[in-house]
Design an enzyme around this catalytic site. Structure first.
Site, mmCIF file in Angstrom:
data_model
loop_
_atom_site.group_PDB
_atom_site.id
_atom_site.type_symbol
_atom_site.label_atom_id
_atom_site.label_comp_id
_atom_site.label_asym_id
_atom_site.label_seq_id
_atom_site.Cartn_x
_atom_site.Cartn_y
_atom_site.Cartn_z
ATOM 1 N N ASP A 192 22.469 68.414 51.582
ATOM 2 C CA ASP A 192 22.401 69.906 51.722
ATOM 3 C C ASP A 192 22.092 70.654 52.749
ATOM 4 O OD1 ASP A 192 23.526 69.692 48.362
ATOM 5 O OD2 ASP A 192 21.348 68.762 48.172
ATOM 6 N N GLY B 141 28.440 69.021 46.838
ATOM 7 C CA GLY B 141 28.666 70.453 46.729
ATOM 8 C C GLY B 141 28.280 71.398 47.788
ATOM 9 N N HIS B 142 29.706 71.650 48.275
ATOM 10 C CA HIS B 142 29.275 72.648 49.983
ATOM 11 C C HIS B 142 29.762 73.416 49.060
ATOM 12 C CE1 HIS B 142 30.521 67.988 51.575
ATOM 13 N NE2 HIS B 142 29.120 68.503 50.856
ATOM 14 N N LYS C 134 26.358 70.932 55.673
ATOM 15 C CA LYS C 134 26.901 71.222 56.220
ATOM 16 C C LYS C 134 28.691 71.452 55.528
ATOM 17 C CE LYS C 134 26.690 66.987 53.402
ATOM 18 N NZ LYS C 134 25.894 67.133 53.075
ATOM 19 N N GLN D 72 27.918 63.808 51.376
ATOM 20 C CA GLN D 72 26.136 63.106 50.930
ATOM 21 C C GLN D 72 25.106 63.351 52.661
ATOM 22 O OE1 GLN D 72 28.603 61.215 49.310
ATOM 23 N NE2 GLN D 72 28.452 63.590 47.913
HETATM 24 P P1 GDP Z 1 25.485 71.036 52.381
HETATM 25 O O1 GDP Z 1 26.070 70.076 50.505
HETATM 26 O O2 GDP Z 1 25.422 70.410 53.370
HETATM 27 O O3 GDP Z 1 27.206 71.820 52.355
HETATM 28 O O4 GDP Z 1 24.826 72.385 51.548
HETATM 29 P P2 GDP Z 1 25.001 73.153 49.986
HETATM 30 O O5 GDP Z 1 25.547 73.833 50.338
HETATM 31 O O6 GDP Z 1 24.117 71.952 49.039
HETATM 32 O O7 GDP Z 1 23.580 74.025 50.233
HETATM 33 C C1 GDP Z 1 22.820 74.585 51.501
HETATM 34 C C2 GDP Z 1 23.030 76.083 51.477
HETATM 35 O O8 GDP Z 1 22.449 76.430 52.426
HETATM 36 C C3 GDP Z 1 23.838 76.597 50.682
HETATM 37 O O9 GDP Z 1 23.571 77.190 49.148
HETATM 38 C C4 GDP Z 1 24.311 77.756 51.834
HETATM 39 O O10 GDP Z 1 24.749 78.358 51.372
HETATM 40 C C5 GDP Z 1 23.106 78.001 52.735
HETATM 41 N N1 GDP Z 1 22.719 77.668 53.767
HETATM 42 C C6 GDP Z 1 23.580 77.233 55.183
HETATM 43 N N2 GDP Z 1 23.087 77.355 55.925
HETATM 44 C C7 GDP Z 1 22.001 77.593 55.867
HETATM 45 C C8 GDP Z 1 21.045 79.336 56.331
HETATM 46 O O11 GDP Z 1 21.141 78.794 58.264
HETATM 47 N N3 GDP Z 1 20.292 80.066 56.396
HETATM 48 C C9 GDP Z 1 20.174 79.863 55.222
HETATM 49 N N4 GDP Z 1 19.041 80.941 54.540
HETATM 50 N N5 GDP Z 1 21.059 79.766 54.016
HETATM 51 C C10 GDP Z 1 21.762 78.773 54.134
HETATM 52 P P1 IMO Z 2 26.436 67.237 49.253
HETATM 53 O O1 IMO Z 2 27.648 66.596 49.529
HETATM 54 C C1 IMO Z 2 22.486 65.888 48.057
HETATM 55 C C2 IMO Z 2 21.993 61.994 45.706
HETATM 56 C C3 IMO Z 2 21.753 62.086 43.896
HETATM 57 C C4 IMO Z 2 21.267 60.301 44.038
HETATM 58 C C5 IMO Z 2 22.021 59.946 44.463
HETATM 59 C C6 IMO Z 2 22.677 58.763 44.202
HETATM 60 O O2 IMO Z 2 26.455 68.586 48.870
HETATM 61 O O3 IMO Z 2 25.290 67.110 50.420
HETATM 62 P P2 IMO Z 2 25.277 59.533 42.735
HETATM 63 O O4 IMO Z 2 26.244 60.451 41.922
HETATM 64 O O5 IMO Z 2 26.042 60.137 44.272
HETATM 65 O O6 IMO Z 2 25.116 58.450 42.879
HETATM 66 O O7 IMO Z 2 23.593 60.097 43.201
HETATM 67 O O8 IMO Z 2 22.825 61.645 45.840
HETATM 68 N N1 IMO Z 2 23.437 63.398 46.182
HETATM 69 C C7 IMO Z 2 22.769 63.717 46.757
HETATM 70 N N2 IMO Z 2 22.460 64.659 47.298
HETATM 71 N N3 IMO Z 2 23.916 66.346 47.809
HETATM 72 C C8 IMO Z 2 24.067 65.512 47.434
HETATM 73 O O9 IMO Z 2 26.193 66.060 48.667
HETATM 74 C C9 IMO Z 2 24.650 64.807 46.906
HETATM 75 N N4 IMO Z 2 25.690 63.775 45.912
HETATM 76 C C10 IMO Z 2 24.622 62.353 45.986
HETATM 77 O O10 IMO Z 2 20.926 63.734 43.931
HETATM 78 O O11 IMO Z 2 19.562 60.417 44.542
HETATM 79 MG MG MG Z 3 25.389 69.701 48.860
#
Ligand code: GDP
Ligand code: IMO
Ligand code: MG
Length: 435
Positions: free
Chosen positions: A13, A40-41, A16, A230
């Site tokens: 998270d 979850g991207h 990416k 991840q």
């Molecule tokens: P990912 O799994 O690495 O793609 O990240 P997620 O989407 O799960 O979580 C990142 C969160 O931060 C999302 O809600 C994005 O919209 C948000 N985000 C990404 N870059 C920035 C940033 O530079 N500033 C802020 N405030 N939010 C960001």
């Molecule tokens: P993105 O791509 C954050 C974590 C779960 C748990 C561990 C194992 O959005 O960064 P799993 O369901 O993969 O067997 O769970 O990995 N986990 C993540 N944490 N971002 C993710 O994906 C994750 N995908 C799995 O919370 O601790």
């Molecule tokens: Mg994510």
């Protein structure tokens, strides 16, 4: 050489999705190499619309880009079908732009049941024993892949052999579910065969030999982004085992998960959040269980994009990112969410650990959980900047001096320079000199 890997450098998270969407503007392909719908991207488009992708690569919103789901990904038909429908309803073209490896393994209903049952059983023994998985069946699906019992997309084509394989698997899984996990939810062979064959005809237009496709593109000098899900500290080999996911988000996973050679890779971008978060159980040296952690969670909207769970929050841990930089050969950092720190009086950066038993200074991360339980983070402290000080900023040079000091310290401690600095979730809220 044409391949750039974009991977998470902490516990996921990091943003990416945002970074890949932005970089995809200058790419021909975006290819996901591991994980499944546990990811979850989030992508926020210039018109303000926000999308969360679980399986489809984050290049899908750049109309010229082709998207690939590689052999290393485990595909949940339910999630994929929903995601394609969601994108099409939003007017995004998916046909002829999405290509799925015929070798990718499928998540089966029993994988999800076992994932949840296993977690429930571990949690009953002791709540800290459960990994805190996303419940998407990821671990059990990779287990079957490595035990050579998995069902791949190509296997859907041959009904008799599919039925036979499923019958064997389901006999075993139902026994496990009912006897060992005391579960009443069991699986039915005929129902699954019918469901998955219907899915096969739906996805047939997307399925191809993606390794051949990508290697042909590499020969033609096309630009490819390999998108990790991840993150490195959740890697099955290099993460905080057993509190990890069941695949290799680290750079090597891009080669095995896409079928591209290491010699084709010339860039590895590590996405690093300006602080740290983690979802699920496991060690987290810089976790803040106080109001500062609470503040990071509320200002940063730190709730899981897949499960909605609150994310654990803490200061940026340079020790762990030095480790993931080393493992992955990260040559550029995309730093995200710097804006979340705006308005804080003090910002801290963990530069090293101290062993609690004898006070020894530790510079290197370890995945030995017993050793990690006996360390405390040592911080360098920085003055903050104002809540609105980033308004109108378009270059790193124009940032407040205090923010620049923090950025320089991150570069010094990790030993890698920042190529991208993200100041908001939107595609264009990005400082990327030279992009
Ligand atoms: P990912 O799994 O690495 O793609 O990240 P997620 O989407 O799960 O979580 C990142 C969160 O931060 C999302 O809600 C994005 O919209 C948000 N985000 C990404 N870059 C920035 C940033 O530079 N500033 C802020 N405030 N939010 C960001
Ligand atoms: P993105 O791509 C954050 C974590 C779960 C748990 C561990 C194992 O959005 O960064 P799993 O369901 O993969 O067997 O769970 O990995 N986990 C993540 N944490 N971002 C993710 O994906 C994750 N995908 C799995 O919370 O601790
Ligand atoms: Mg994510």
């Amino acid at each position: 050489m044409p391949v750039t890997i974009v991977l998470g450098s902490q516990w996921g998270d990091e943003g990416k999705g945002k970074i890949v969407d932005r970089l995809a503007a200058k790419s021909d392909y975006v290819a996901r190499y591991q994980g499944g719908a546990n990811a979850g991207h989030t992508i926020k488009l210039p018109d303000g619309k926000e999308f969360v992708l679980h399986l489809i690569p984050s290049g899908i919103f750049q109309p010229e880009v082709l998207c690939v789901i590689g052999n290393g990904v485990v595909i949940d038909p339910v999630a994929l079908r929903e995601e394609i429908a969601m994108l099409e309803a939003a007017g995004v073209t998916v046909k002829n732009r999405l290509f799925i490896s015929y070798n990718a393994h499928l998540i089966m209903p029993y994988h999800k049941l076992i994932d949840k049952a296993m977690e429930a059983k571990l949690g009953k023994i002791d709540s800290s024993k459960a990994v805190g998985t996303t419940g998407r069946g990821i671990g059990p699906a990779y287990e079957d892949k490595f035990a050579r019992k998995g069902i791949r997309i190509v296997d859907l084509l041959d009904r008799p052999s599919l039925t036979e394989k499923l019958r064997q698997n389901i006999t075993e899984k139902n026994e496990l579910l009912s006897s060992f996990y005391d579960s009443k939810d069991l699986c039915d062979v005929e129902k699954i065969v019918a469901e998955y064959q219907a899915f096969d005809s739906e996805i047939d237009p997307y399925v191809t030999d993606t390794a051949l496709m990508l290697n042909t593109a590499i020969k033609q000098g096309k630009r490819i982004l390999a998108e990790g899900a991840q993150a490195a500290l959740l890697d099955i080999d290099f993460g905080t085992y057993p509190y990890v996911t069941s695949s290799n988000p680290t750079a090597g996973g891009a080669c095995t998960g896409l079928g591209i050679p290491p010699t084709s890779i010339d860039n590895v971008i590590g996405v690093v959040k300006a602080y740290s978060t983690r979802v699920g159980n496991g060690p987290f040296p810089t976790e803040l269980l106080d109001e500062t952690g609470e503040l990071l969670r509320s200002v940063g909207h730190e709730f899981g994009a897949t499960t909605g769970r609150p994310r654990r929050c803490g200061w940026l841990d340079a020790v762990s990112v030095r480790y993931t930089s080393m493992l992955n050969g990260i040559n550029s950092i995309a730093l995200t969410k710097l804006d979340v720190l705006s308005g804080m009086d003090e910002i801290k950066l963990c530069t090293h650990y101290e062993r609690t038993t004898d006070g020894k200074r530790l510079e290197h991360f370890t995945t030995d959980l017993r050793a990690l339980a006996n360390i405390r983070p040592i911080y360098e402290s920085f003055a903050g900047w104002g809540k609105n000080d980033f308004d109108g900023i378009t270059s790193r040079q124009a940032l407040p001096e205090t923010a620049k000091k923090y950025l320089l310290a991150i570069e010094k401690e990790i030993g890698v320079s920042l190529g991208i600095i993200s100041l908001g979730p939107g595609r264009n809220e990005t400082l990327a000199d030279g992009l």
